[in-house]
Design an enzyme around this catalytic site. Structure first.
Site, short mmCIF file in Angstrom:
data_model
loop_
_atom_site.label_atom_id
_atom_site.label_comp_id
_atom_site.label_asym_id
_atom_site.label_seq_id
_atom_site.Cartn_x
_atom_site.Cartn_y
_atom_site.Cartn_z
CG ASN A 193 -0.25 0.16 2.53
OD1 ASN A 193 0.96 0.35 2.58
ND2 ASN A 193 -1.00 0.11 3.61
CE LYS A 194 3.84 1.87 4.16
NZ LYS A 194 4.75 1.00 4.83
#
Ligand SMILES: *Cc1c(COP(=O)(O)O)cnc(C)c1O
Length: 400
Positions: A193-194
């Site tokens: 999710n970065k």
């Protein structure tokens, strides 16, 4: 399950395109699936992205299989160990602090500055003892910590600085990219999710050649030559030596293939996230009359990476944070909370006898905050859907 005709909108989704898929397939067909030419290229292109060539300094970029691994390698290479203390923010993910415990050193958690949600520099200074070895600031949500003050403090007290830049690609501080600010080490995350992803992965960045050399050895079992070197040398090269009990932290070429293509899109991703954040700001800001507090802004001229959009309920909001998250879930929208501060988790609380009253700003923010969806693949329609759902959730129903 949420009662809505629309598909569930998750809090985050990776943005993987055909170029990433083709690069991974190319890797799979190449015969070299573990750390090899693509990991090496990813390291070079990451250094170029940070502009190593421009400011005439050589940045060492060391690809690893997580940011946690990179933080661990950095702290190990700096010689942090039993008897030492490392100061970091309570308002972070446990990975920042856990690596200090891997090495047998102790963590001193400190409060945040409520204006930025980043580590409070005065609190760092108050926590320094004769055992303090390093400071680990986190660029929370993608907003730079006050690095000039932190580095000045570190210099005065002879401390090392390891930046947890898991949220901070690309973030600038005083006009310079995080990763080039001159700290001993800076570590980025490429978790799913970065801001860019390799599935799992990270990058340790340092200017210090000795730190880089130690981290490279410890990244792969404490071997003084890596596998790619050995298998691609022109002369027979079966020989290696083990010089330390190292770790297994190398990034595979399959993951690096993703990273090579994601890095090319990092600026476009950032621009899209910034546009979504601006739409949220316009909808939830002072003029809206909603009981919401906007995320902190970057300094004028600086770039916020907008990894997270962290809204807070105002003190006089008619509902609590948990209710807001439940209502958004019922409307088919996923949210998260960044973070449950470390001082509330049993391990950290019990090991250091921590109380919420020691961290009033983190505690206050935690009780009111939620992270709403912010990812590059969101459509304008989805952004509007989130805005409408938040507005409806915090507006008291009109009496019939
Ligand atoms: C995601 C994250 C990490 C850990 O990153 P991994 O790549 O999953 O190890 C560390 N610190 C912060 C603040 C993070 O958000």
């Amino acid at each position: 399950m949420p009662d809505t005709a629309l598909p569930f909108l998750p809090f985050a989704l990776p943005d993987i395109g055909e170029a990433e898929i083709a690069e991974v397939v190319d890797t799979l067909r190449s015969g070299w699936v573990t750390t090899g030419p693509k990991a090496a290229r990813f390291e070079r292109e990451f250094a170029q992205f940070l502009g190593a060539a421009d400011n005439g300094e050589s940045l060492h970029c060391i690809a690893v299989n997580s940011a946690t691994a990179g933080l661990h390698l950095a702290a190990e290479a700096l010689g942090i160990g039993p008897g030492d203390e490392v100061i970091t923010t309570t308002h972070t993910f446990t990975a920042t602090a856990e690596v200090v415990r891997y090495l047998g050193a102790d963590v001193k958690l400190v409060d945040i500055d409520p204006a930025t949600l980043n580590i409070d520099v005065a609190a760092i200074e108050a926590a320094i003892t004769s055992r303090t070895k390093a400071i680990m600031p986190v660029h929370f949500a993608g907003l730079a910590a006050d690095m000039s003050a932190i580095q000045a403090l570190a210099r005065r007290h002879g401390l090392k600085v390891i930046e947890d830049a898991a949220h901070a690609l690309p973030t600038t501080c005083g006009g310079r990219l995080v990763g080039t600010l001159g700290s001993e080490a800076t570590v980025f995350s490429f978790y799913a999710n970065k801001t860019i992803t390799t599935g799992e992965g990270g990058m340790l960045v340092t200017r210090d050649a000795a730190l880089a050399a130690r981290a490279k050895v410890m990244r792969l079992h404490g071997m003084n030559r890596d596998a790619f070197d050995r298998f691609t040398a022109k002369v027979p090269s079966w020989y290696y030596e083990i010089v330390a009990p190292g770790y297994k932290y190398n990034l595979t070429d399959i993951a690096a293939a993703l990273g090579l293509q994601q890095l090319k899109r990092a600026e476009a991703f950032r621009a899209r996230r910034e546009a979504i954040a601006a739409a949220y700001d316009a909808a939830f800001g002072a003029g809206s009359g909603l009981p919401l507090v906007l995320p902190p802004r970057a300094q004028p001229g600086d770039t916020h990476a907008w990894h997270l959009y962290v809204l807070r309920l105002a003190d006089d909001a008619p509902i609590g944070r948990d209710t807001l998250i439940e209502r958004l879930f019922a409307a088919g929208i996923g949210c998260s909370v960044h973070y449950i501060p470390l001082h509330l988790h049993p391990y950290w609380r019990e090991r250091y006898g921590l109380q919420p009253a020691q961290f009033p700003h983190s505690q206050h923010a935690y009780e009111r905050m939620l992270s709403i969806p912010l990812f590059s693949r969101m459509s304008d329609g989805e952004v509007q859907r989130v805005i409408a759902a938040v507005r409806a959730a915090v507006t008291p129903p009109v009496a019939p």
